[in-house]
Design a protein around this motif. Structure first.
Motif, mmCIF file in Angstrom:
data_model
loop_
_atom_site.group_PDB
_atom_site.id
_atom_site.type_symbol
_atom_site.label_atom_id
_atom_site.label_comp_id
_atom_site.label_asym_id
_atom_site.label_seq_id
_atom_site.Cartn_x
_atom_site.Cartn_y
_atom_site.Cartn_z
ATOM 1 N N PHE A 292 2.264 17.748 -62.852
ATOM 2 C CA PHE A 292 1.763 16.393 -63.081
ATOM 3 C C PHE A 292 0.234 16.351 -63.097
ATOM 4 C CE2 PHE A 292 0.949 11.914 -61.911
ATOM 5 C CZ PHE A 292 1.775 11.272 -62.833
ATOM 6 N N LYS A 293 -0.391 17.183 -62.269
ATOM 7 C CA LYS A 293 -1.856 17.225 -62.204
ATOM 8 C C LYS A 293 -2.446 18.358 -63.033
ATOM 9 C CE LYS A 293 -3.839 16.519 -58.206
ATOM 10 N NZ LYS A 293 -4.195 16.678 -56.767
ATOM 11 N N ALA A 294 -1.594 19.111 -63.734
ATOM 12 C CA ALA A 294 -2.044 20.245 -64.556
ATOM 13 C C ALA A 294 -2.858 21.235 -63.734
ATOM 14 C CB ALA A 294 -2.857 19.745 -65.764
ATOM 15 N N ILE A 295 -2.335 21.563 -62.541
ATOM 16 C CA ILE A 295 -3.016 22.488 -61.639
ATOM 17 C C ILE A 295 -2.717 23.925 -62.052
ATOM 18 C CG2 ILE A 295 -3.153 23.332 -59.258
ATOM 19 C CD1 ILE A 295 -4.385 20.584 -59.641
ATOM 20 N N ARG A 296 -3.734 24.748 -62.047
ATOM 21 C CA ARG A 296 -3.587 26.186 -62.323
ATOM 22 C C ARG A 296 -3.581 26.936 -60.994
ATOM 23 N NH1 ARG A 296 -8.562 29.726 -64.748
ATOM 24 N NH2 ARG A 296 -7.569 31.775 -64.793
ATOM 25 N N VAL A 297 -2.563 27.752 -60.771
ATOM 26 C CA VAL A 297 -2.481 28.569 -59.561
ATOM 27 C C VAL A 297 -2.780 30.016 -59.940
ATOM 28 C CG1 VAL A 297 -1.051 29.342 -57.643
ATOM 29 C CG2 VAL A 297 -0.781 27.015 -58.542
ATOM 30 N N GLN A 298 -3.823 30.573 -59.338
ATOM 31 C CA GLN A 298 -4.312 31.891 -59.714
ATOM 32 C C GLN A 298 -4.356 32.814 -58.497
ATOM 33 O OE1 GLN A 298 -5.695 33.283 -62.833
ATOM 34 N NE2 GLN A 298 -5.470 35.092 -61.507
#
Length: 353
Positions: A292-298
């Motif tokens: 929903f927040k377009a979060i990128r997990v790296q």
């Protein structure tokens, strides 16, 4: 240089076993080295939480035993294996030994700069003996030349803690002027992350607890310090410190599952969560809010050879200073106990020889 036959080394005899300091551990001879290997006389070595995990054997990937730990070593090359061709270093050079001891340099991962994921990778102080000894065997294509302008004790911590957070910031998808939150900002990794972030033009929100860590974080350039034990609404405080929208990235240097879950709540839409600290637990990231927040997990796993060169150059240029306590190799057992008790702010560096 005369090379002795025996040396002092800190040895873990079995997983979870008591550390033993031996003064009669054999020193490898130059003739026993394989092509591509070198012998380094260690002067200083940092101590990392990873070393404690190696001693306890509590990670899913187990270390070898008996084991000489350590992967933040600085010293002088005293010998290079016969038959070594095209060595980029020579006898007498001051070099650093990192977590990633060696890789094949030819596979897809090595070619992409992901040497640390090479199927043939060797890890210092984990799958090969490390830097808690006066002499250690390393590899000419993976030792890192130490630049002028930085002393060996300080350079030691930059070889792991420094390059780890520097790489994480490079992968944070941020630009100059962006906000970055750093949970664990007053710790060994965190205080370096604050400095690298400031040097890269980022605005730092430091998250930790205690007056000492607050003073340290602010003195290093953090704009805001949030004490997670005193602040009742941590997410709200972080957002308020970054235009009400939240930071553009979070570099989670803390080994706390809660710090990861919290980051999803306070990151602004399009933000990046960079995973550095490794709690032995699920980190509870909510997929709905990531989407929903377009979060990128790296995930960010140490750094490659070039990252190490860049991290050290910034230290030599005075952009980053390691806050450390200097101890002796014989103090390693007490250092492990202090790490377990959470008593250490900054880093511990051991004088070896």
């Amino acid at each position: 240089m005369s090379i002795p036959k025996v040396q002092t080394a800190a040895i873990v005899p079995e997983l979870g076993g008591d550390l033993t300091i031996k003064t009669d551990h054999p020193v490898p001879t130059i003739d026993s080295l394989q092509p591509g290997e070198c012998l380094v006389k260690i002067s200083h070595t940092g101590v990392c939480h990873t070393d404690l995990h190696a001693k306890m054997g509590d990670w899913p990937v187990k270390p070898m035993v008996p084991l000489i730990g350590g992967h933040e070593g600085v010293g002088e090359i005293v010998g290079i294996a016969p038959g070594t061709a095209n060595s980029p270093v020579k006898v007498g050079d001051r070099v650093g030994i990192k977590w990633m001891a060696d890789s094949c340099l030819d596979c897809e991962f090595c070619r992409k700069g992901l040497e640390m994921t090479c199927p043939k990778v060797k890890y210092s102080g984990y799958t090969v003996d490390g830097t808690f000894s006066q002499y250690v065997v390393s590899f000419v294509h993976h030792v890192t030349p130490i630049p002028e302008g930085i002393d060996s004790a300080e350079a030691a911590s930059l070889l792991c803690a420094g390059v780890t957070v520097y790489k994480a910031l490079k992968q944070s998808n941020t630009i100059v002027g962006n906000y970055v939150a750093i949970p664990g900002a007053g710790g060994g990794l965190g205080h370096l992350a604050v400095q690298y972030a400031v040097a890269m033009g980022l605005r730092v929100i430091a998250i930790d607890t205690g007056k000492d860590k607050k003073d340290l974080s602010l003195s290093l350039g953090a704009e805001t310090f949030i004490d997670f034990k005193e602040e009742k609404d941590i997410v709200g405080a972080i957002k308020s410190s970054s235009e009400g929208l939240g930071p553009h990235a979070a570099i989670v240097a803390s080994a706390s599952a809660g710090a990861y879950k919290q980051a999803i709540d306070y990151l602004r839409p399009g933000g990046t969560l960079v995973c550095v600290g490794m709690p032995d637990a699920d980190i509870g990231i909510n997929a709905f809010w990531c989407v929903f927040k377009a979060i990128r997990v790296q995930g960010s796993y140490v750094g490659n050879r070039q990252d190490a060169v860049e991290a050290l150059e910034m230290g030599a240029a005075g952009k980053v200073k390691v806050h450390y306590q200097l101890r002796e190799l014989e103090d390693l057992k007490q250092t492990y106990e202090d790490l377990e008790a959470g008593k250490i702010a900054g880093r511990i560096v051991l004088k070896v020889s």
